[in-house]
Design an enzyme around this catalytic site. Structure first.
Site, PDB file in Angstrom:
ATOM      1  N   ASP A 186       3.825   9.219   5.214  1.00 19.73           N
ATOM      2  CA  ASP A 186       2.480   9.164   4.633  1.00 19.73           C
ATOM      3  C   ASP A 186       1.430   9.465   5.686  1.00 19.73           C
ATOM      4  O   ASP A 186       1.280   8.710   6.652  1.00 19.73           O
ATOM      5  CB  ASP A 186       2.242   7.772   4.026  1.00 19.73           C
ATOM      6  CG  ASP A 186       2.923   7.622   2.684  1.00 19.73           C
ATOM      7  OD1 ASP A 186       2.706   8.495   1.823  1.00 19.73           O
ATOM      8  OD2 ASP A 186       3.675   6.649   2.494  1.00 19.73           O
TER       9      ASP A 186
ATOM     10  N   ASP B  33       5.518   8.228  -6.724  1.00 21.58           N
ATOM     11  CA  ASP B  33       5.162   7.473  -5.513  1.00 21.58           C
ATOM     12  C   ASP B  33       4.195   6.335  -5.815  1.00 21.58           C
ATOM     13  O   ASP B  33       3.063   6.577  -6.229  1.00 21.58           O
ATOM     14  CB  ASP B  33       4.531   8.471  -4.525  1.00 21.58           C
ATOM     15  CG  ASP B  33       4.171   7.867  -3.177  1.00 21.58           C
ATOM     16  OD1 ASP B  33       4.440   6.678  -2.958  1.00 21.58           O
ATOM     17  OD2 ASP B  33       3.618   8.608  -2.339  1.00 21.58           O
TER      18      ASP B  33
HETATM   19  C1  DX5 Z   1       0.488   5.288  -1.086  1.00 20.10           C
HETATM   20  C2  DX5 Z   1       1.596   6.036  -0.396  1.00 20.10           C
HETATM   21  C3  DX5 Z   1       2.940   5.583  -0.753  1.00 20.10           C
HETATM   22  C4  DX5 Z   1       3.241   4.168  -0.354  1.00 20.10           C
HETATM   23  C5  DX5 Z   1       4.097   3.575  -1.432  1.00 20.10           C
HETATM   24  O1  DX5 Z   1      -0.697   5.810  -0.609  1.00 20.10           O
HETATM   25  O2  DX5 Z   1       1.482   7.415  -0.713  1.00 20.10           O
HETATM   26  O3  DX5 Z   1       3.949   6.469  -0.267  1.00 20.10           O
HETATM   27  O4  DX5 Z   1       3.907   4.048   0.870  1.00 20.10           O
HETATM   28  O5  DX5 Z   1       4.256   2.224  -1.174  1.00 20.10           O
HETATM   29  P1  DX5 Z   1       4.677   1.177  -2.329  1.00 20.10           P
HETATM   30  O6  DX5 Z   1       6.025   1.572  -2.791  1.00 20.10           O
HETATM   31  O7  DX5 Z   1       4.629  -0.131  -1.631  1.00 20.10           O
HETATM   32  O8  DX5 Z   1       3.642   1.323  -3.396  1.00 20.10           O
HETATM   33 ZN    ZN Z   2       3.242   8.751  -0.251  1.00 21.20          ZN
END
Ligand code: DX5
Ligand code: ZN
Length: 218
Positions: free
Chosen positions: A36, A179
């Site tokens: 990310d 995601d």
């Molecule tokens: C959010 C990110 C995600 C995040 C997901 O901005 O793009 O990839 O890491 O995390 P969880 O699964 O905890 O929502």
């Molecule tokens: Zn992400």
């Protein structure tokens, strides 16, 4: 049906050393490492950039799935590709012009990288149909981009089935990736509706048994 791919994300992990440790720990179970990237402008938070992707690349064999949550992706594409990203995903909302977006998606493929396009929760699937031919991955955000640990937005289910129907109708060669806020129950529903890849931040990272967590998502 193909196996559901699981892409644990770097977002909940605090330091580069910990990301490398994490990648090593999950390398036999995860399919991709979802990196990310946030610039503090497209989203509030700021994470690392391509220099860190290169360090991660040198320490893991996991394919790197780079999610660019940045205001100006164009100028960064080459740097991320050279740093060893396998998939690079840009945000639909970061572009004012569709032609510019198409140009960037083509550039990614020309550099030998798989091209990804992401839509935020308020962007409709209908808006990206004309772009599917330029994409290898469509990343549907099921939380507002910017941080892990948020609650899954239910409307995502209908977006995944709508995209899966379009994928079948047009015989599009895209993988549908989702995601944000995903636990095993949600993951199984998404798989039924046509998801190919599940990104997981907090669910896998905060688990005591990460191997089991990945297998539960699958
Ligand atoms: C959010 C990110 C995600 C995040 C997901 O901005 O793009 O990839 O890491 O995390 P969880 O699964 O905890 O929502
Ligand atoms: Zn992400």
């Amino acid at each position: 049906m193909d196996k559901l791919l699981i892409a644990p994300s770097t977002d909940p992990v605090k330091t580069v050393e910990d990301i490398i440790k994490y990648a090593n720990e999950i390398k036999n179970d995860a399919d991709l490492l979802h990196c990310d990237i946030m610039d503090g402008k497209f989203v509030e938070n700021k994470t690392f950039s391509y220099d860190v992707v290169q360090i991660i690349r040198e320490k893991t064999l996991l394919p790197l799935d780079v999610h660019l949550m940045v205001e100006k992706p164009t100028k960064l594409l080459k740097k991320f590709a050279q740093s060893g990203a396998n998939i690079i995903t840009v945000h639909f909302e970061a572009y004012k012009s569709k032609n510019k977006l198409i140009k960037d998606l083509k550039t990614l493929r020309k550099m030998g990288v798989l091209s990804g396009l992401s839509i935020k929760p308020n962007t409709e699937v209908g808006e990206i149909v004309s772009l599917l031919g330029f994409c290898d991955f469509i990343l549907i955000m099921s939380v507002q981009p910017g941080k892990s640990g948020q609650e899954f937005i239910e409307k995502t289910y209908s977006k995944v089935s709508e995209l899966n129907k379009i994928k079948k109708d047009y015989d599009a060669r895209i993988k549908i990736e989702v995601d944000g806020g995903i636990n095993p129950e949600i993951s199984h529903k998404l798989k039924e509706l046509g998801a190919d890849v599940i990104v997981s931040g907090s669910y896998v990272y905060s688990s005591n048994d990460r191997q089991m967590a990945i297998s539960n998502l699958r």
